[in-house]
Design a protein around this motif. Structure first.
Motif, PDB file in Angstrom:
ATOM      1  N   ALA A   7       0.844  -1.198   0.000  1.00 32.80           N
ATOM      2  CA  ALA A   7       0.000   0.000   0.000  1.00 32.80           C
ATOM      3  C   ALA A   7       0.881   1.250   0.000  1.00 32.80           C
ATOM      4  CB  ALA A   7      -0.923  -0.009   1.220  1.00 32.80           C
ATOM      5  N   ILE A   8       1.947   1.206   0.773  1.00 34.31           N
ATOM      6  CA  ILE A   8       2.851   2.355   0.876  1.00 34.31           C
ATOM      7  C   ILE A   8       3.532   2.629  -0.469  1.00 34.31           C
ATOM      8  CG2 ILE A   8       5.029   3.116   1.949  1.00 34.31           C
ATOM      9  CD1 ILE A   8       3.997   1.574   4.515  1.00 34.31           C
ATOM     10  N   THR A   9       3.915   1.541  -1.171  1.00 31.06           N
ATOM     11  CA  THR A   9       4.546   1.735  -2.481  1.00 31.06           C
ATOM     12  C   THR A   9       3.494   1.952  -3.566  1.00 31.06           C
ATOM     13  OG1 THR A   9       4.680  -0.664  -2.755  1.00 31.06           O
ATOM     14  CG2 THR A   9       6.648   0.438  -1.949  1.00 31.06           C
ATOM     15  N   GLY A  10       2.221   1.748  -3.219  1.00 31.37           N
ATOM     16  CA  GLY A  10       1.140   2.123  -4.130  1.00 31.37           C
ATOM     17  C   GLY A  10       0.903   1.175  -5.296  1.00 31.37           C
ATOM     18  N   GLY A  11       1.432  -0.028  -5.211  1.00 29.47           N
ATOM     19  CA  GLY A  11       1.320  -0.925  -6.373  1.00 29.47           C
ATOM     20  C   GLY A  11       0.057  -1.761  -6.431  1.00 29.47           C
ATOM     21  N   ILE A  12      -0.739  -1.756  -5.372  1.00 27.92           N
ATOM     22  CA  ILE A  12      -1.905  -2.658  -5.311  1.00 27.92           C
ATOM     23  C   ILE A  12      -2.897  -2.335  -6.437  1.00 27.92           C
ATOM     24  CG2 ILE A  12      -3.910  -3.330  -3.915  1.00 27.92           C
ATOM     25  CD1 ILE A  12      -2.172  -2.864  -1.410  1.00 27.92           C
ATOM     26  N   GLY A  13      -3.290  -3.365  -7.175  1.00 27.56           N
ATOM     27  CA  GLY A  13      -4.289  -3.183  -8.228  1.00 27.56           C
ATOM     28  C   GLY A  13      -3.734  -2.650  -9.538  1.00 27.56           C
ATOM     29  N   ARG A  14      -2.451  -2.370  -9.561  1.00 26.03           N
ATOM     30  CA  ARG A  14      -1.802  -1.946 -10.812  1.00 26.03           C
ATOM     31  C   ARG A  14      -1.174  -3.163 -11.468  1.00 26.03           C
ATOM     32  NH1 ARG A  14       0.097   3.578  -9.405  1.00 26.03           N
ATOM     33  NH2 ARG A  14      -1.736   4.828  -9.920  1.00 26.03           N
ATOM     34  N   PRO A  15      -1.127  -3.175 -12.816  1.00 26.73           N
ATOM     35  CA  PRO A  15      -0.639  -4.370 -13.512  1.00 26.73           C
ATOM     36  C   PRO A  15       0.733  -4.853 -13.025  1.00 26.73           C
ATOM     37  CG  PRO A  15      -1.527  -2.785 -15.086  1.00 26.73           C
ATOM     38  CD  PRO A  15      -1.556  -2.121 -13.729  1.00 26.73           C
ATOM     39  N   ASP A  34     -10.140  -3.799 -10.132  1.00 31.63           N
ATOM     40  CA  ASP A  34     -11.393  -3.036 -10.108  1.00 31.63           C
ATOM     41  C   ASP A  34     -11.433  -2.096  -8.905  1.00 31.63           C
ATOM     42  OD1 ASP A  34     -12.060  -4.491 -12.277  1.00 31.63           O
ATOM     43  OD2 ASP A  34     -13.481  -5.816 -11.231  1.00 31.63           O
ATOM     44  N   PHE A  35     -10.998  -2.606  -7.780  1.00 33.76           N
ATOM     45  CA  PHE A  35     -10.958  -1.794  -6.557  1.00 33.76           C
ATOM     46  C   PHE A  35     -10.036  -0.595  -6.761  1.00 33.76           C
ATOM     47  CE2 PHE A  35      -8.313  -1.223  -2.633  1.00 33.76           C
ATOM     48  CZ  PHE A  35      -9.236  -0.518  -1.883  1.00 33.76           C
ATOM     49  N   ARG A  36      -8.893  -0.852  -7.356  1.00 34.57           N
ATOM     50  CA  ARG A  36      -7.940   0.232  -7.596  1.00 34.57           C
ATOM     51  C   ARG A  36      -8.577   1.315  -8.478  1.00 34.57           C
ATOM     52  NH1 ARG A  36      -2.464   1.776  -6.411  1.00 34.57           N
ATOM     53  NH2 ARG A  36      -2.514   3.840  -7.326  1.00 34.57           N
ATOM     54  N   ASN A  37      -9.258   0.862  -9.534  1.00 29.27           N
ATOM     55  CA  ASN A  37      -9.810   1.819 -10.492  1.00 29.27           C
ATOM     56  C   ASN A  37     -10.961   2.626  -9.911  1.00 29.27           C
ATOM     57  OD1 ASN A  37      -7.941   1.010 -12.334  1.00 29.27           O
ATOM     58  ND2 ASN A  37      -9.306  -0.438 -13.386  1.00 29.27           N
ATOM     59  N   ASP A  38     -11.760   1.992  -9.073  1.00 29.74           N
ATOM     60  CA  ASP A  38     -12.906   2.707  -8.506  1.00 29.74           C
ATOM     61  C   ASP A  38     -13.310   2.099  -7.164  1.00 29.74           C
ATOM     62  OD1 ASP A  38     -15.239   3.993  -7.886  1.00 29.74           O
ATOM     63  OD2 ASP A  38     -16.040   3.925  -9.930  1.00 29.74           O
ATOM     64  N   LEU A  43     -13.722  -3.272  -1.295  1.00 31.46           N
ATOM     65  CA  LEU A  43     -13.300  -4.578  -0.787  1.00 31.46           C
ATOM     66  C   LEU A  43     -14.344  -5.084   0.206  1.00 31.46           C
ATOM     67  CD1 LEU A  43      -9.506  -3.927  -0.040  1.00 31.46           C
ATOM     68  CD2 LEU A  43     -10.524  -4.921  -2.103  1.00 31.46           C
ATOM     69  N   HIS A  44     -14.336  -6.387   0.458  1.00 35.88           N
ATOM     70  CA  HIS A  44     -15.292  -6.947   1.428  1.00 35.88           C
ATOM     71  C   HIS A  44     -14.740  -6.830   2.853  1.00 35.88           C
ATOM     72  CE1 HIS A  44     -17.749  -8.372  -1.831  1.00 35.88           C
ATOM     73  NE2 HIS A  44     -16.690  -8.929  -2.387  1.00 35.88           N
ATOM     74  N   LYS A 100     -12.176  -0.774   2.370  1.00 35.74           N
ATOM     75  CA  LYS A 100     -10.810  -0.414   1.955  1.00 35.74           C
ATOM     76  C   LYS A 100      -9.803  -1.392   2.543  1.00 35.74           C
ATOM     77  CE  LYS A 100     -12.014   4.461   1.659  1.00 35.74           C
ATOM     78  NZ  LYS A 100     -11.666   5.824   2.072  1.00 35.74           N
ATOM     79  N   VAL A 101      -8.545  -1.196   2.186  1.00 29.62           N
ATOM     80  CA  VAL A 101      -7.465  -1.983   2.787  1.00 29.62           C
ATOM     81  C   VAL A 101      -7.341  -1.540   4.249  1.00 29.62           C
ATOM     82  CG1 VAL A 101      -4.995  -2.491   2.751  1.00 29.62           C
ATOM     83  CG2 VAL A 101      -6.231  -2.142   0.589  1.00 29.62           C
ATOM     84  N   GLU A 102      -7.400  -2.494   5.164  1.00 30.29           N
ATOM     85  CA  GLU A 102      -7.392  -2.118   6.581  1.00 30.29           C
ATOM     86  C   GLU A 102      -5.975  -2.219   7.158  1.00 30.29           C
ATOM     87  OE1 GLU A 102     -10.768  -3.115   8.936  1.00 30.29           O
ATOM     88  OE2 GLU A 102     -11.964  -2.061   7.414  1.00 30.29           O
ATOM     89  N   LEU A 103      -5.287  -1.102   7.164  1.00 26.07           N
ATOM     90  CA  LEU A 103      -3.959  -1.056   7.790  1.00 26.07           C
ATOM     91  C   LEU A 103      -4.119  -1.079   9.301  1.00 26.07           C
ATOM     92  CD1 LEU A 103      -2.333   1.581   5.433  1.00 26.07           C
ATOM     93  CD2 LEU A 103      -2.230  -0.916   5.283  1.00 26.07           C
ATOM     94  N   VAL A 104      -5.258  -0.558   9.754  1.00 24.74           N
ATOM     95  CA  VAL A 104      -5.693  -0.762  11.136  1.00 24.74           C
ATOM     96  C   VAL A 104      -7.041  -1.456  11.040  1.00 24.74           C
ATOM     97  CG1 VAL A 104      -6.565   0.360  13.223  1.00 24.74           C
ATOM     98  CG2 VAL A 104      -4.470   1.202  12.133  1.00 24.74           C
ATOM     99  N   SER A 105      -7.238  -2.533  11.784  1.00 28.48           N
ATOM    100  CA  SER A 105      -8.524  -3.233  11.770  1.00 28.48           C
ATOM    101  C   SER A 105      -9.201  -3.068  13.127  1.00 28.48           C
ATOM    102  CB  SER A 105      -8.327  -4.718  11.461  1.00 28.48           C
ATOM    103  OG  SER A 105      -9.493  -5.445  11.832  1.00 28.48           O
ATOM    104  N   GLU A 106     -10.330  -2.356  13.102  1.00 23.66           N
ATOM    105  CA  GLU A 106     -11.076  -2.206  14.353  1.00 23.66           C
ATOM    106  C   GLU A 106     -11.626  -3.554  14.797  1.00 23.66           C
ATOM    107  OE1 GLU A 106     -10.865   0.380  16.071  1.00 23.66           O
ATOM    108  OE2 GLU A 106     -10.155   1.815  14.552  1.00 23.66           O
TER     109      GLU A 106
END
Ligand SMILES: Nc1nc2c(c(=O)[nH]1)N[C@H]1C(S)=C(S)[C@@H](COP(=O)(O)OP(=O)(O)OC[C@H]3O[C@@H](n4cnc5c(=O)[nH]c(N)nc54)[C@H](O)[C@@H]3O)O[C@H]1N2
Ligand SMILES: Nc1nc2c(c(=O)[nH]1)N[C@H]1C(S)=C(S)[C@@H](COP(=O)(O)OP(=O)(O)OC[C@H]3O[C@@H](n4cnc5c(=O)[nH]c(N)nc54)[C@H](O)[C@@H]3O)O[C@H]1N2
Ligand SMILES: [Mo]
Length: 769
Positions: A340-348, A568-572, A578-579, A584-590
């Motif tokens: 997530a920090i490097t921002g690559g999720i969902g990119r080819p 798809d998540f990345r694009n919109d 996400l489920h 969203k991606v949970e970097l902290v999960s309540e």
């Protein structure tokens, strides 16, 4: 004599069995496999092995009434007829369910069984037990329990572990850098659950080697990437990947290179995790200098890698092994955070996915289509335990196990029934298991071979191998569906698991529920037709069953474009959340935070494992033992075949050790050593190897457990099963996964007489009852 070639498949590849005079005399790889493996060479040895169980047997003590409390493994077995065996088994199921309820029957039966999707021993057994009122089962697995429990909280799915993962064509076309925690070991591509028509793993690694992709192998072992991949090797202390990942994150953030847009729009919890990484939360900045003494990787190297990850399209992957450890949830959560920090999720071709180096077929381009599969049906008890908590359960009836926000009360198990798995292979701390094993009144096992499981059972029923029956092999990671044709007659009095279970169901009055009035042939046609209906619905034309069987295989079409996980998540993210609770991606999960587990808090953290090279215990046991997957077999399967046998050293399982650690103990290749800690000891054969981090030794799993004094907990395993040494504890209350890789040992030269390995021959058979 003429030799006939009969198409077949296995977890270790598809092949033609070469049969002469009713015996398998050789194999040749499936003609469609451009990248065949070598494990299939062991097939003739195992089908006609002296370790085959020739008929039903019952432990003599059991017949004489020595049940609960009896030590198993050290007594002779009495041959019985099939009729008597079926009567005894059905009688025990009926007695236990009447006296104690179905929950007292443990039918979890974890294990890989064999590749055929119909004669899948575990599924057959569970169908039968379900028809008889149910059993206590097992959830998750030994492969990635911590990861698979965690990921749905973090990214709403297990696809990043179980697939489909971003595929290799997408990686090769787009990524410049692939950072591999645990490497991409060639050996792990030898197998695929359900079998594969092609060694895709070997293919993609070769393509990667021929491409400009730069691979970084972060592992205690250099050989975790093949030499020809020309990867950079960063030797890391086992169990410290989370610290390294935190330091990489720190360096990226300190340089202002984190993908703020992605973190803001696609993630929750970044501010809190950032405060932890930067040290604002706990006063400890997770800098490269902080991580260097923990991981053994110098700060400059960490910083350089972080800069490269921030600057170039990067795929981050972690082997399943790095979560098979104390607090194994943390490195997986932190892998997601780094991506997530490097921002690559969902990119080819970038982002993250797990296990590219763990098994054949991860990242293999494939349409997401179902394959023929037998269902175990519904378990009326609805009861289960996390798979690796078996010893806890046996020791502690009525006790409570916390798991993923639930409290599970352990049932009081009277009957253990296993088909298609081997706890004396897969479970940790076998001496503790052996003591707990004594609490059951009856243990029933179906096995083709006298494995340690069969030797520690009361009623042993001989199962056929796949070569003795017709079946269909298929995997969700491969595009081939393979006909597995019967090549030789059943050996001895062996019967297939379906027939055995049908006869037991018959004795219990539920035959028709179990069989649905189909025989083998009708089932194969039915399972194929079910899958084919879904293929047709997806617009894919495939041959009908008869044509498939005649042809020997079906190859499903490859997708037209590369697959990218979370695209798809990345694009919109609004339209395709996400489920997860936040979408969203949970970097902290309540949710996880709400469980209140100090061993798995609300965001990824570095926690020292109980056993690692930095632990106080390392003063007494200064070597970290990795018990990795064997190159020469599948777990305990094929151990009696030529590929495995030829790798043994003085008949013992090899232990890899670096030159420094060997010299310090006066050891050389070929020596036999005793590997030990407070939990147990085994013999092993020394192989001195360059490219292994000092302080680390490695031994594959799968040498059949062979205690010097059978049945006695604590006895030396003379063959080299590392699970007499490993710790049996959950990764955390969240995942309760096994922690086999967190294990400290010492080794010393074995100076006594060398006891023979007896486990590949049958145990003592006695006639008198
Ligand atoms: N120390 C340590 N331990 C580990 C691991 C580790 O990394 N380190 N890894 C773990 C992992 S990831 C896994 S998946 C497990 C694997 O553990 P298992 O899956 O339990 O290991 P296998 O040896 O494959 O067991 C399958 C058994 O099924 C039997 N079998 C095969 N075909 C048939 C059949 O048709 N009918 C019947 N009745 N039986 C059949 C085989 O003879 C074999 O004994 O091990 C785990 N254990
Ligand atoms: N030939 C063969 N292939 C197999 C299997 C088999 O039995 N035989 N079993 C299959 C099964 S069931 C599974 S689940 C998968 C498992 O797949 P993995 O879990 O990926 O396999 P392992 O060999 O246990 O581990 C891979 C590598 O991780 C490294 N490693 C261990 N601990 C650490 C650590 O703390 N940090 C880092 N960075 N690296 C570490 C080890 O050097 C090891 O070689 O393999 C599958 N593939
Ligand atoms: Mo596994």
């Amino acid at each position: 004599m003429t030799v006939t070639a009969i198409p077949h498949s296995s977890h270790w590849g598809a092949f033609d069995a070469l049969v002469e005079d009713g015996r398998v005399i050789g194999v040749r790889p499936f003609a469609g496999d451009r990248f065949p493996g070598t494990l299939i060479e062991s097939v003739p040895d195992i089908v006609h092995s002296p370790a085959r169980i020739d008929r039903p047997y019952v432990r003599r003590g059991w017949l004489r009434g020595a049940r609960s409390g009896a030590r198993r493994g050290g007594e002779g077995f009495v041959p019985v007829s099939w009729d008597e065996a079926i009567r005894l088994v059905a009688g025990e199921i009926d007695r236990v369910r009447r006296e104690h309820g179905n929950a007292a029957i443990f039918g979890g039966s974890y294990g890989w069984s064999s590749a055929g999707r119909f004669h899948h021993a575990r599924t057959q057994l569970q169908r039968m037990l379900n028809a008889a009122g149910g059993f206590t089962g097992q959830v998750t697995n030994y492969s990635y329990a911590a990861g698979m429990t965690l990921m749905p909280h973090i990214v709403g799915t297990n696809d990043c572990i179980q697939g489909p993962a971003t595929d290799w064509p997408a990686i090769l076309a787009n990524a410049k850098l692939m950072v591999c925690f645990g490497g991409l070991p060639l050996k792990n591509g030898e197998v695929c659950a359900g079998g594969a028509g092609e060694g895709q793993y070997r293919r993609w690694l070769r393509e990667a080697a021929a491409s400009p992709l730069r691979v970084v192998n972060i592992s205690p072992l250099r050989e975790d990437t093949p030499e020809w991949l020309r990867a950079e090797w960063l030797p890391i202390r086992p169990g410290t990947d989370t610290a390294l990942m935190l330091a990489l994150a720190h360096a990226i953030v300190a340089a202002g290179k984190e993908d703020r847009a992605f973190l803001a729009t696609h993630c929750v919890g970044w501010e809190r995790l950032r405060a932890y990484i930067m040290g604002e939360a706990d006063g400890v900045a997770k800098t490269p200098e902080w991580a260097a003494p923990i991981t053994g990787i110098d700060a400059g190297t960490i910083r350089a890698l972080a800069a490269e990850m921030a600057a170039s399209p990067t795929m981050i992957t972690a082997a399943w092994s790095i979560q098979r450890q104390d607090r194994g949830e943390q490195p997986y959560w932190m892998t997601v955070a780094l991506a997530a920090i490097t921002g690559g999720i969902g990119r080819p071709g970038t982002g993250f996915a797990f296990g590219y180096g763990s098994i054949n077929g991860v990242g293999n381009p494939r349409l997401d289509l179902p394959v023929p599969q037998l269902s175990a049906g519904r378990n009326p008890t609805g009861l289960w335990i996390p798979v690796a908590r078996i010893t806890d359960m046996l020791e502690n009836p009525g006790g409570v196990c916390e798991y993923n926000g639930r409290r599970i009360v352990y049932p009081d198990i009277r009957l253990i029934y296993w088909a298609g798995g081997n706890p004396f292979h897969h479970h940790q701390d076998l001496n503790r298991l052996l003591r707990a094993w004594a609490r059951a009144e009856t243990i029933i096992v179906h096995e083709p071979w006298w494995t340690a499981l069969a030797r520690h059972a009361d009623i042993v029923l001989p199962a056929t191998t796949t070569l003795e029956r017709n079946d269909i092999g298929a995997s969700s990671r491969d595009r081939h569906v393979m006909a597995m044709k019967k090549a030789v007659p059943a050996q001895g009095l062996a019967r297939d698991d379906f027939t055995i279970c049908a006869d037991i169901a018959d004795a219990l009055g539920v035959r028709a529920v179990f069989t649905e009035q189909r025989d083998e042939a009708a089932w194969l046609r039915h399972l194929y037709d079910e899958a084919r209906t879904t293929w047709t619905r997806a617009g894919i034309e495939t041959p009908d069953f008869d044509e498939f069987w005649e042809q020997g295989f079906v190859e499903l079409p490859a997708p037209e474009r590369p697959f990218v996980l979370f695209e798809d998540f990345r694009n919109d993210p609004r339209k395709n959340p996400l489920h997860t609770p936040s979408g969203k991606v949970e970097l902290v999960s309540e949710t996880i935070g709400g469980f209140g587990y100090d061993d798995c808090p609300a965001h990824p953290v570095w926690m020292e494992p109980k056993e690692w090279l930095g632990a106080p215990l390392a003063r007494r046991f200064p070597l970290h033992l990795l018990s990795f997957q064997p190159a020469t077999r599948l777990h305990g399967q094929l151990d009696q075949g030529r590929v495995s046998l030829s790798s043994k050293v003085a008949g013992r399982e090899p232990i890899l050790i670096g030159p420094q650690d060997a010299a310090a103990r006066g050891l050389a290749t070929g020596d036999v050593v005793r590997v030990f800690n407070d939990r147990g000891a085994c013999l092993a054969g020394v192989v001195v190897r360059e490219g292994i981090l000092p302080g680390v030794v490695a031994m594959a799993t799968g040498a059949w457990f062979d205690p010097l004094v059978p049945g006695q907990p604590g006895a030396l395993c003379v063959h080299g099963n590392p699970n007499v040494l490993t710790r049996d504890e959950g990764t955390s209350r969240l995942g309760q996964g096994p922690v086999a890789q967190s294990c400290l040992v010492e080794i010393e030269r074995w100076t006594g007489d060398l006891p023979p390995v007896r486990v590949h021959a049958p145990p003592s058979i006695v006639e008198a009852r």
